[in-house]
Design a protein around this motif. Sequence first.
Motif, short mmCIF file in Angstrom:
data_model
loop_
_atom_site.label_atom_id
_atom_site.label_comp_id
_atom_site.label_asym_id
_atom_site.label_seq_id
_atom_site.Cartn_x
_atom_site.Cartn_y
_atom_site.Cartn_z
N LYS A 1 7.06 -18.09 -12.02
CA LYS A 1 5.62 -17.89 -12.20
C LYS A 1 5.05 -17.20 -10.96
O LYS A 1 5.11 -17.74 -9.86
CB LYS A 1 4.92 -19.23 -12.40
CG LYS A 1 3.41 -19.13 -12.56
CD LYS A 1 2.79 -20.51 -12.68
CE LYS A 1 1.27 -20.42 -12.79
NZ LYS A 1 0.64 -21.77 -12.86
N ILE A 2 4.51 -16.01 -11.14
CA ILE A 2 3.92 -15.27 -10.02
C ILE A 2 2.54 -15.85 -9.74
O ILE A 2 1.64 -15.78 -10.58
CB ILE A 2 3.80 -13.77 -10.34
CG1 ILE A 2 5.17 -13.19 -10.69
CG2 ILE A 2 3.21 -13.03 -9.14
CD1 ILE A 2 5.11 -11.76 -11.22
N ILE A 3 2.37 -16.44 -8.56
CA ILE A 3 1.10 -17.07 -8.23
C ILE A 3 0.24 -16.23 -7.30
O ILE A 3 -0.98 -16.38 -7.28
CB ILE A 3 1.33 -18.47 -7.63
CG1 ILE A 3 2.21 -18.41 -6.38
CG2 ILE A 3 1.91 -19.41 -8.66
CD1 ILE A 3 2.35 -19.76 -5.66
N TYR A 4 0.87 -15.33 -6.52
CA TYR A 4 0.12 -14.48 -5.61
C TYR A 4 0.63 -13.04 -5.65
O TYR A 4 1.84 -12.81 -5.73
CB TYR A 4 0.21 -14.97 -4.16
CG TYR A 4 -0.28 -16.37 -3.95
CD1 TYR A 4 -1.59 -16.71 -4.23
CD2 TYR A 4 0.58 -17.35 -3.48
CE1 TYR A 4 -2.03 -18.01 -4.06
CE2 TYR A 4 0.14 -18.65 -3.30
CZ TYR A 4 -1.17 -18.97 -3.60
OH TYR A 4 -1.61 -20.26 -3.44
N GLY A 5 -0.31 -12.12 -5.58
CA GLY A 5 0.00 -10.72 -5.31
C GLY A 5 -0.54 -10.41 -3.93
O GLY A 5 -1.75 -10.45 -3.69
N ILE A 6 0.36 -10.13 -2.99
CA ILE A 6 0.01 -10.02 -1.58
C ILE A 6 0.12 -8.57 -1.14
O ILE A 6 1.21 -7.99 -1.17
CB ILE A 6 0.96 -10.89 -0.72
CG1 ILE A 6 1.05 -12.31 -1.27
CG2 ILE A 6 0.51 -10.89 0.73
CD1 ILE A 6 2.17 -13.13 -0.66
N ASN A 7 -0.99 -7.99 -0.73
CA ASN A 7 -0.96 -6.62 -0.22
C ASN A 7 -0.78 -6.62 1.30
O ASN A 7 -1.40 -7.43 2.00
CB ASN A 7 -2.24 -5.87 -0.59
CG ASN A 7 -2.22 -5.40 -2.02
OD1 ASN A 7 -1.31 -4.69 -2.44
ND2 ASN A 7 -3.21 -5.81 -2.81
N THR A 8 0.06 -5.72 1.78
CA THR A 8 0.24 -5.60 3.24
C THR A 8 -0.95 -4.89 3.88
O THR A 8 -1.18 -5.05 5.08
CB THR A 8 1.52 -4.82 3.57
OG1 THR A 8 1.52 -3.57 2.87
CG2 THR A 8 2.76 -5.62 3.18
N HIS A 9 -1.72 -4.13 3.09
CA HIS A 9 -2.91 -3.45 3.56
C HIS A 9 -3.58 -2.80 2.36
O HIS A 9 -3.07 -2.87 1.24
CB HIS A 9 -2.59 -2.40 4.63
CG HIS A 9 -1.70 -1.28 4.16
ND1 HIS A 9 -0.38 -1.47 3.83
CD2 HIS A 9 -1.93 0.04 3.97
CE1 HIS A 9 0.16 -0.33 3.45
NE2 HIS A 9 -0.76 0.61 3.52
#
Length: 285
Positions: A101-109
Amino acid sequence: MAFSGKFCATFVKQLAKNAMNSRAIDSPRVFVPLVAGDNSVRRYGSSSPGTDFIFRQLLEYSTYTYTYLLADRESKEAVLIDPVLQTVDRDIQLAKELDVKIIYGINTHMHADHITGTGELKKRLKSFKSVISKNTSAKADLYIDENDLIHFGKFQLECRNTPGHTDGCMTYVWHEKGMAFTGDALLIRGCGRTDFQQGSSASLYESCHKKIFSLPDHFLLYPAHDYKGFTVTTVEEEKKWNPRLTKSLEEFKEIMANLKLSPPKFIDEAIPANLNDGIVEKSAK
């Protein structure tokens, strides 16, 4: 690591203030700042066999952007680092096949060369939240800062501010597995450009040397892009062989000032969408 109720309430209140129009934070355990002087998170050794975790490096071909899926096999919680709009279908299908289950989409910038997939993922995944540095002007559900921890299952990513390519660049360190995800700050035998989006060659040089090269030499480094066919490098390799960052600061600044790069191909579409968490506004007819 224990924190008082007063401390947690204050921390959550600050995150909510940063988020403005974002969703309410429903899981205060997600981001836990390290106590000053506590180096416990840095005690982990090199990467262990993949019996308790899942790691996938995925490529979007038109912009040579890497997306990373990390998951805890036991809890089945997963995060995506730098998802891309055009490959959301692929990422969702992969998560289903791996039963996570994907809980976060994390952008580096805030990216200028592609549209982030976080906006579309929020539409299609229940309880999914987008994450980005508080030092950017982009919208997100959750904002992070230096030393925050992002938890997924029993694992955690340490957040390190690495400005220079943009003022909101972050590097995410997975100490348990000896990995770091450097975004556009450090590339393999290169680095991100510094000629727009509040870029600064001096800041980038300091970020790479103090926040990335300070990691153990054996740590694997995964960038947001590669244009020469490489997939991974190490701290030791880049300290020895990076043709820009092995120079003095003044030499580095001169190199960066004379790159004469063209603007990113999709900058006109990417910037407006990424300011809005990857949501593409339909133009009125």
